[in-house]
Design a protein around this motif. Structure first.
Motif, PDB file in Angstrom:
ATOM      1  N   HIS A 113       0.743  -1.189   0.037  1.00 30.69           N
ATOM      2  CA  HIS A 113      -0.010   0.201  -0.126  1.00 30.69           C
ATOM      3  C   HIS A 113       0.848   0.998   0.078  1.00 30.69           C
ATOM      4  N   GLU A 114       2.058   1.166   0.248  1.00 26.91           N
ATOM      5  CA  GLU A 114       3.102   2.386   0.224  1.00 26.91           C
ATOM      6  C   GLU A 114       3.464   2.567  -1.431  1.00 26.91           C
ATOM      7  N   HIS A 115       3.477   3.753  -1.553  1.00 29.83           N
ATOM      8  CA  HIS A 115       3.799   4.443  -3.117  1.00 29.83           C
ATOM      9  C   HIS A 115       5.245   5.054  -3.122  1.00 29.83           C
ATOM     10  N   GLU A 116       5.907   4.570  -4.100  1.00 36.98           N
ATOM     11  CA  GLU A 116       7.324   5.174  -4.178  1.00 36.98           C
ATOM     12  C   GLU A 116       7.011   6.734  -4.717  1.00 36.98           C
ATOM     13  N   HIS A 117       7.445   7.582  -4.050  1.00 32.26           N
ATOM     14  CA  HIS A 117       7.105   8.969  -4.617  1.00 32.26           C
ATOM     15  C   HIS A 117       8.503   9.620  -5.145  1.00 32.26           C
ATOM     16  N   PRO A 118       8.421  10.190  -6.354  1.00 35.46           N
ATOM     17  CA  PRO A 118       9.685  10.777  -7.058  1.00 35.46           C
ATOM     18  C   PRO A 118      10.337  11.744  -6.350  1.00 35.46           C
ATOM     19  N   SER A 119      11.653  11.790  -6.270  1.00 29.81           N
ATOM     20  CA  SER A 119      12.394  12.737  -5.612  1.00 29.81           C
ATOM     21  C   SER A 119      12.088  14.131  -6.004  1.00 29.81           C
ATOM     22  N   ASN A 120      12.610  15.233  -5.477  1.00 24.55           N
ATOM     23  CA  ASN A 120      12.219  16.505  -6.101  1.00 24.55           C
ATOM     24  C   ASN A 120      13.182  16.781  -7.104  1.00 24.55           C
ATOM     25  N   ASP A 121      14.247  16.169  -7.124  1.00 28.81           N
ATOM     26  CA  ASP A 121      15.103  16.303  -8.232  1.00 28.81           C
ATOM     27  C   ASP A 121      14.645  15.657  -9.623  1.00 28.81           C
ATOM     28  N   GLN A 122      14.034  14.540  -9.577  1.00 29.21           N
ATOM     29  CA  GLN A 122      13.242  13.737 -10.559  1.00 29.21           C
ATOM     30  C   GLN A 122      11.991  14.643 -10.975  1.00 29.21           C
ATOM     31  N   VAL A 123      11.240  15.227 -10.048  1.00 28.14           N
ATOM     32  CA  VAL A 123      10.174  15.973 -10.534  1.00 28.14           C
ATOM     33  C   VAL A 123      10.434  17.208 -11.400  1.00 28.14           C
ATOM     34  N   GLN A 124      11.870  18.016 -10.776  1.00 23.25           N
ATOM     35  CA  GLN A 124      12.273  19.074 -11.624  1.00 23.25           C
ATOM     36  C   GLN A 124      12.762  18.619 -12.820  1.00 23.25           C
ATOM     37  N   LYS A 125      13.549  17.552 -13.167  1.00 22.44           N
ATOM     38  CA  LYS A 125      14.011  17.082 -14.429  1.00 22.44           C
ATOM     39  C   LYS A 125      12.817  16.694 -15.367  1.00 22.44           C
ATOM     40  N   GLU A 126      11.776  16.237 -14.851  1.00 17.87           N
ATOM     41  CA  GLU A 126      10.603  15.960 -15.603  1.00 17.87           C
ATOM     42  C   GLU A 126      10.047  17.131 -16.234  1.00 17.87           C
ATOM     43  N   ALA A 127       9.883  18.300 -15.255  1.00 17.89           N
ATOM     44  CA  ALA A 127       9.134  19.375 -15.659  1.00 17.89           C
ATOM     45  C   ALA A 127      10.123  20.214 -16.557  1.00 17.89           C
ATOM     46  N   GLN A 128      11.194  19.918 -16.607  1.00 21.66           N
ATOM     47  CA  GLN A 128      12.409  20.704 -17.534  1.00 21.66           C
ATOM     48  C   GLN A 128      12.051  19.925 -18.757  1.00 21.66           C
ATOM     49  N   LEU A 129      11.923  18.918 -18.862  1.00 19.92           N
ATOM     50  CA  LEU A 129      11.815  18.067 -20.091  1.00 19.92           C
ATOM     51  C   LEU A 129      10.540  18.550 -20.948  1.00 19.92           C
ATOM     52  N   ARG A 130       9.509  18.417 -19.933  1.00 16.03           N
ATOM     53  CA  ARG A 130       8.179  18.638 -20.463  1.00 16.03           C
ATOM     54  C   ARG A 130       8.048  19.954 -21.216  1.00 16.03           C
ATOM     55  N   ASP A 131       8.691  21.001 -20.439  1.00 11.88           N
ATOM     56  CA  ASP A 131       8.825  22.280 -20.876  1.00 11.88           C
ATOM     57  C   ASP A 131       9.542  22.567 -22.337  1.00 11.88           C
ATOM     58  N   ARG A 132      10.675  21.803 -22.416  1.00 12.28           N
ATOM     59  CA  ARG A 132      11.519  21.637 -23.521  1.00 12.28           C
ATOM     60  C   ARG A 132      10.820  21.001 -24.739  1.00 12.28           C
ATOM     61  N   VAL A 133      10.138  20.072 -24.723  1.00 12.87           N
ATOM     62  CA  VAL A 133       9.163  19.525 -25.501  1.00 12.87           C
ATOM     63  C   VAL A 133       8.299  20.417 -26.021  1.00 12.87           C
ATOM     64  N   HIS A 134       7.546  21.105 -24.946  1.00 11.03           N
ATOM     65  CA  HIS A 134       6.368  22.022 -25.315  1.00 11.03           C
ATOM     66  C   HIS A 134       6.936  23.326 -26.233  1.00 11.03           C
ATOM     67  N   ASP A 135       8.145  23.753 -25.775  1.00  7.51           N
ATOM     68  CA  ASP A 135       9.029  24.875 -26.473  1.00  7.51           C
ATOM     69  C   ASP A 135       9.255  24.567 -27.847  1.00  7.51           C
ATOM     70  N   HIS A 136       9.661  23.438 -28.019  1.00  4.91           N
ATOM     71  CA  HIS A 136      10.059  23.050 -29.586  1.00  4.91           C
ATOM     72  C   HIS A 136       8.717  22.896 -30.384  1.00  4.91           C
ATOM     73  N   LEU A 137       7.714  22.050 -29.772  1.00  5.50           N
ATOM     74  CA  LEU A 137       6.449  22.330 -30.508  1.00  5.50           C
ATOM     75  C   LEU A 137       5.837  23.549 -31.005  1.00  5.50           C
ATOM     76  N   LYS A 138       5.895  24.472 -29.996  1.00  7.57           N
ATOM     77  CA  LYS A 138       5.404  25.748 -30.051  1.00  7.57           C
ATOM     78  C   LYS A 138       6.379  26.429 -31.259  1.00  7.57           C
ATOM     79  N   ARG A 139       7.477  26.205 -31.282  1.00  7.56           N
ATOM     80  CA  ARG A 139       8.541  26.720 -32.397  1.00  7.56           C
ATOM     81  C   ARG A 139       8.206  26.061 -33.682  1.00  7.56           C
ATOM     82  N   HIS A 140       7.993  25.106 -33.815  1.00  2.00           N
ATOM     83  CA  HIS A 140       7.860  24.362 -35.136  1.00  2.00           C
ATOM     84  C   HIS A 140       7.057  25.311 -36.092  1.00  2.00           C
ATOM     85  N   GLY A 141       6.058  25.907 -35.770  1.00  4.80           N
ATOM     86  CA  GLY A 141       5.243  26.826 -36.566  1.00  4.80           C
ATOM     87  C   GLY A 141       4.170  26.604 -37.197  1.00  4.80           C
TER      88      GLY A 141
END
Length: 85
Positions: free
Chosen positions: A4-32
């Motif tokens: 019943h215990e869940h493994e929670h991602p570390s703050n570092d992992q959450v930050q890396k995931e957010a940065q990657l999400r933002d990079r993907v979003h920025d590249h999609l926006k720039r496509h035109g």
């Protein structure tokens, strides 16, 4: 770990995931030629999930290709649907 215990991602992992999400979003926006207003991006550990809707198969495929280039070795799951108006 108990079942019943869940493994929670570390703050570092959450930050890396957010940065990657933002990079993907920025590249999609720039496509035109992509309307990214209805595309969502979720990054979790080894996967990048694209979801939402676009008007053409070109947009769907291009979004997946861009995400794959940015994500590198991560698995990209493209759940974007084409809804023609």
């Amino acid at each position: 770990m108990r079942p019943h215990e869940h493994e929670h991602p570390s703050n570092d992992q959450v930050q890396k995931e957010a940065q990657l999400r933002d990079r993907v979003h920025d590249h999609l926006k720039r496509h035109g030629q992509l309307d990214v207003t209805k595309i969502g991006i979720v990054v979790r550990k080894t996967q990048v999930l694209l979801w939402g809707s676009v008007a053409t198969e070109f947009e769907r495929t291009t979004a997946g290709e861009i995400a794959a280039r940015i994500a590198g070795k991560l698995n990209v799951i493209n759940h974007i649907h084409v809804f023609r108006t």
